[in-house]
Write a protein that holds these residues in place. Structure first.
Motif, short mmCIF file in Angstrom:
data_model
loop_
_atom_site.label_atom_id
_atom_site.label_comp_id
_atom_site.label_asym_id
_atom_site.label_seq_id
_atom_site.Cartn_x
_atom_site.Cartn_y
_atom_site.Cartn_z
N GLU A 30 1.06 -0.82 0.26
CA GLU A 30 0.00 0.15 0.11
C GLU A 30 1.00 1.32 0.27
O GLU A 30 1.94 1.03 0.43
CB GLU A 30 -0.75 0.27 1.10
CG GLU A 30 -1.76 1.56 1.15
CD GLU A 30 -2.58 1.61 -0.05
OE1 GLU A 30 -3.18 1.22 -0.34
OE2 GLU A 30 -2.08 3.23 -0.20
N GLY A 43 -21.48 3.17 5.16
CA GLY A 43 -22.01 2.07 5.05
C GLY A 43 -22.22 0.76 5.35
O GLY A 43 -21.69 0.10 4.30
N ASP A 285 -12.87 -1.44 -6.53
CA ASP A 285 -13.08 -0.73 -7.61
C ASP A 285 -12.21 -0.36 -8.18
O ASP A 285 -12.49 0.11 -9.69
CB ASP A 285 -12.83 0.66 -6.62
CG ASP A 285 -13.68 1.53 -5.78
OD1 ASP A 285 -14.52 0.77 -5.55
OD2 ASP A 285 -13.70 2.71 -5.59
C1 LIG Z 1 -18.70 9.72 -0.63
C2 LIG Z 1 -18.43 8.18 -1.37
C3 LIG Z 1 -18.99 7.50 0.17
C4 LIG Z 1 -19.12 6.14 -0.28
N1 LIG Z 1 -19.94 5.43 0.92
C5 LIG Z 1 -19.69 3.31 1.40
C6 LIG Z 1 -20.85 3.53 1.50
O1 LIG Z 1 -21.35 4.04 2.47
N2 LIG Z 1 -20.40 1.39 1.70
C7 LIG Z 1 -19.51 1.10 0.74
O2 LIG Z 1 -19.97 0.30 0.53
N3 LIG Z 1 -19.38 1.76 -0.06
C8 LIG Z 1 -19.54 3.45 0.24
N4 LIG Z 1 -18.18 4.68 -0.76
C9 LIG Z 1 -17.24 3.05 -2.27
C10 LIG Z 1 -16.40 2.52 -1.72
O3 LIG Z 1 -15.66 4.15 -0.70
C11 LIG Z 1 -15.33 2.58 -2.66
O4 LIG Z 1 -16.24 1.43 -3.17
C12 LIG Z 1 -14.33 1.28 -1.75
O5 LIG Z 1 -13.28 2.01 -0.85
C13 LIG Z 1 -13.22 0.68 -3.01
O6 LIG Z 1 -12.12 0.00 -1.72
P1 LIG Z 1 -11.33 -0.23 -3.17
O7 LIG Z 1 -9.56 -0.90 -1.53
O8 LIG Z 1 -11.57 -1.22 -3.73
O9 LIG Z 1 -10.78 0.58 -3.21
P2 LIG Z 1 -9.48 1.96 -2.74
O10 LIG Z 1 -9.88 2.12 -1.73
O11 LIG Z 1 -9.63 3.59 -3.60
O12 LIG Z 1 -8.35 1.72 -2.44
C14 LIG Z 1 -7.38 1.10 -3.46
C15 LIG Z 1 -5.72 1.39 -2.51
O13 LIG Z 1 -5.09 1.05 -3.17
C16 LIG Z 1 -3.83 2.02 -2.79
N5 LIG Z 1 -2.69 2.05 -3.95
C17 LIG Z 1 -3.27 2.33 -5.66
N6 LIG Z 1 -1.39 1.84 -6.62
C18 LIG Z 1 -1.02 2.08 -6.02
C19 LIG Z 1 0.14 1.23 -6.16
N7 LIG Z 1 1.06 1.34 -7.29
N8 LIG Z 1 1.18 0.66 -4.57
C20 LIG Z 1 0.67 0.57 -3.72
N9 LIG Z 1 -0.44 0.79 -3.59
C21 LIG Z 1 -1.77 1.91 -4.49
C22 LIG Z 1 -4.01 3.16 -2.88
O14 LIG Z 1 -3.20 4.31 -2.11
C23 LIG Z 1 -5.26 3.01 -1.98
O15 LIG Z 1 -5.17 2.78 -0.88
C24 LIG Z 1 -18.36 5.71 -0.95
C25 LIG Z 1 -17.18 6.49 -2.03
C26 LIG Z 1 -17.76 7.97 -1.92
C27 LIG Z 1 -16.78 7.98 -2.93
#
Ligand SMILES: Cc1cc2nc3c(=O)[nH]c(=O)nc-3n(C[C@H](O)[C@H](O)[C@H](O)COP(=O)(O)OP(=O)(O)OC[C@H]3O[C@@H](n4cnc5c(N)ncnc54)[C@H](O)[C@@H]3O)c2cc1C
Length: 468
Positions: A30, A43, A285
């Motif tokens: 990370e 949520g 995501d």
């Molecule tokens: C306003 C808002 C409210 C939301 N509320 C909700 C909710 O209530 N419930 C819900 O289920 N979802 C919610 N979501 C959606 C949710 O936030 C995302 O779907 C979720 O955070 C995605 O998680 P992830 O781990 O896939 O991606 P991310 O949270 O984007 O994590 C990706 C990680 O990868 C790391 N990374 C990227 N590239 C590299 C690299 N090259 N080397 C090392 N590290 C790297 C980043 O630093 C990051 O920490 C909300 C979204 C928004 C915008």
């Protein structure tokens, strides 16, 4: 090393937890120095809570979100010092959920949840490296070679949990299929002493303070989301401007506001064209962009991780053939398509004054029927139908057991046979339960793989499901 996970957000950390439950050695890299400081997602659905229950920390998550446990309703105000204009959605009734699940919704800010996931993943043996950049990778017949902070890491598989702008997805040339961003916003995280109704979120409509306020602890921590209308850009959101917006929205011109962060975000609805390229898998995501209406984004990603983890473990342990891994995309991509569509319908209705019909939340959360080679005789999929009756491809039915556990507590980390007492002992751990006649074979992720009313040797069925 077995599995390398790029990205240590909610989905990357969940992947490490679920792989750890199967004893798979996992390294997470990370780039940030710590877990998220932003309380973005809040949520979490009953299904996600079931997964946390299985991992042993659901109560801890509830405790971390206890301040929000009685919040309900989406409410519209002109400014928050005035009476509400209307309630868009009233949410108090847990009863329909508790009929199908031992768990209910949980509000827990992301910045409180991630440390819990981190501790659980480390406890299970994961190597989590913060402040570490995933740079590039190549893959061959036997594994993946990644460059991480200039060093080489070799892994059997790579899981891309690197978020919406996934560089791994880009490097693989996998397109996102769906809409371009339909709305740009900024989320202003701030602290201020406010004594407000305990809503889930509140819209403020005042032209100089329009936005959506989300409580984080109902007392001092808040996030105010503001749409980038007209020519506004994130650069316009100076401290002074943010403070002014918050003061107008709250109706308190002298409010003492401490700004914590300002983070831009976009509303997009799109799903990756493929979830797998060789030994690399997309999750969270990186695989789907789901509008936040309905709070399905992180939940869908965490459930991706749960679906993938047992399959990777079984293949790595030689208990399944590599073709089992193809069922990840076959099962999870349709879920993302359905969920993205449902979230967009909510978004259009609530945000764009463009009412569209949408299914009830319960159907979105549980109306999933997997159709793949890891389910026997699934029949045609019936998405958005709440057929939690033991139909193959659906989540095992929940029923309370005499000892106070749920039938869900009987499944995982391996296959389990839930039967009516007329079945002989077999190769799979079995439990007598009161779920109707016959038996159902339940996968490690809690989905029914097969069922029958005739006592049957499940060994050949397992061999087929696991492509052995
Ligand atoms: C306003 C808002 C409210 C939301 N509320 C909700 C909710 O209530 N419930 C819900 O289920 N979802 C919610 N979501 C959606 C949710 O936030 C995302 O779907 C979720 O955070 C995605 O998680 P992830 O781990 O896939 O991606 P991310 O949270 O984007 O994590 C990706 C990680 O990868 C790391 N990374 C990227 N590239 C590299 C690299 N090259 N080397 C090392 N590290 C790297 C980043 O630093 C990051 O920490 C909300 C979204 C928004 C915008």
């Amino acid at each position: 090393m077995n599995v390398l996970v790029a990205g240590g957000g909610l989905v990357g950390l969940s992947t490490a937890v679920f792989l750890g439950q199967h004893g798979v050695r996992t390294t997470v890299v990370e780039r940030h120095a710590t877990t998220s400081i932003h309380p973005k997602a809040r949520g979490f659905t009953p299904r996600t809570m079931e997964l946390f229950r299985g991992a042993g920390f659901a109560d801890e998550v509830r405790e971390a979100g206890a301040a929000l446990k009685d919040n309900h309703d989406l409410v519209v105000y002109e400014t928050l010092d005035k009476p509400p204009l209307r309630r868009i959605m009233e949410t108090t009734d847990n009863e329909p959920i508790l009929r199908v699940s031992p768990d209910s919704h949980c509000a827990c800010p992301q910045d409180a949840l991630e440390p819990i996931l981190l501790a659980a993943a480390r406890e299970l043996g994961a190597d989590i490296r913060f402040g570490t950049e995933f740079q590039s990778f190549t893959q061959d017949h036997d594994g993946v070679t990644a460059i991480v902070d200039g060093a080489t890491i070799r892994a059997d598989y790579l899981v891309a949990c690197d978020g919406s702008r996934s560089s791994i997805r880009e490097r693989l040339g996998i397109d996102m299929v769906g809409d371009a961003p339909t709305m740009s916003s900024v989320g202003i995280s701030f602290e201020a002493e406010l004594d407000l109704d305990h809503f889930i979120l509140a819209w403020t409509t005042h032209p100089d303070g329009a936005g959506i306020l989300l409580p984080i602890d109902n007392r001092r921590r808040w996030v105010f989301h503001v749409e980038l209308t007209g020519s506004r850009t994130p650069a316009d959101f100076t401290d002074e401007y943010c403070t002014r917006l918050i003061r107008v929205a709250t109706g308190q011109p002298d409010l003492d506001v401490k700004l914590v962060s300002v983070a831009p975000w976009e509303t997009t609805s799109a799903v990756a064209a493929k979830y797998r390229a060789g030994r690399v898998f997309l999750a969270g995501d990186a695989a789907h962009l789901i509008p936040p209406a309905g709070a399905f984004g992180a939940n869908t990603g965490i459930q991706d991780a749960h679906n993938l983890a047992w399959k990777l473990a079984y293949v790595l342990n030689g208990m399944a053939g590599p073709a089992l891994l193809d069922t990840y995309e076959a099962e999870r991509r349709p879920v993302a398509e359905m969920t993205t569509d449902q979230a967009m319908r909510r978004w259009q209705t609530w945000m764009n004054h463009n009412p569209m019909p949408f299914a009830e939340d319960l159907a979105v959360m549980y109306g999933t029927q997997y159709v793949s080679s890891a389910v026997d005789h699934p029949g045609p999929a019936r998405p958005l139908e709440l057929n939690l009756d033991g139909t193959p491809g659906t989540r095992v039915p929940h029923a309370w057991l005499p000892d106070g556990r749920s039938t869900l507590d009987l499944v995982g980390p391996d296959f389990a046979l839930l039967h009516d007492g007329t079945w002989p002992a077999g190769p799979v751990r079995s439990h007598q339960v009161d779920l109707g006649p016959g038996a159902m074979l339940v996968r490690p992720d809690g989905y029914v793989a097969w069922r029958s009313t005739e006592p049957t040797d499940v060994d050949p069925i397992m061999a087929k499901l696991l492509t052995r």
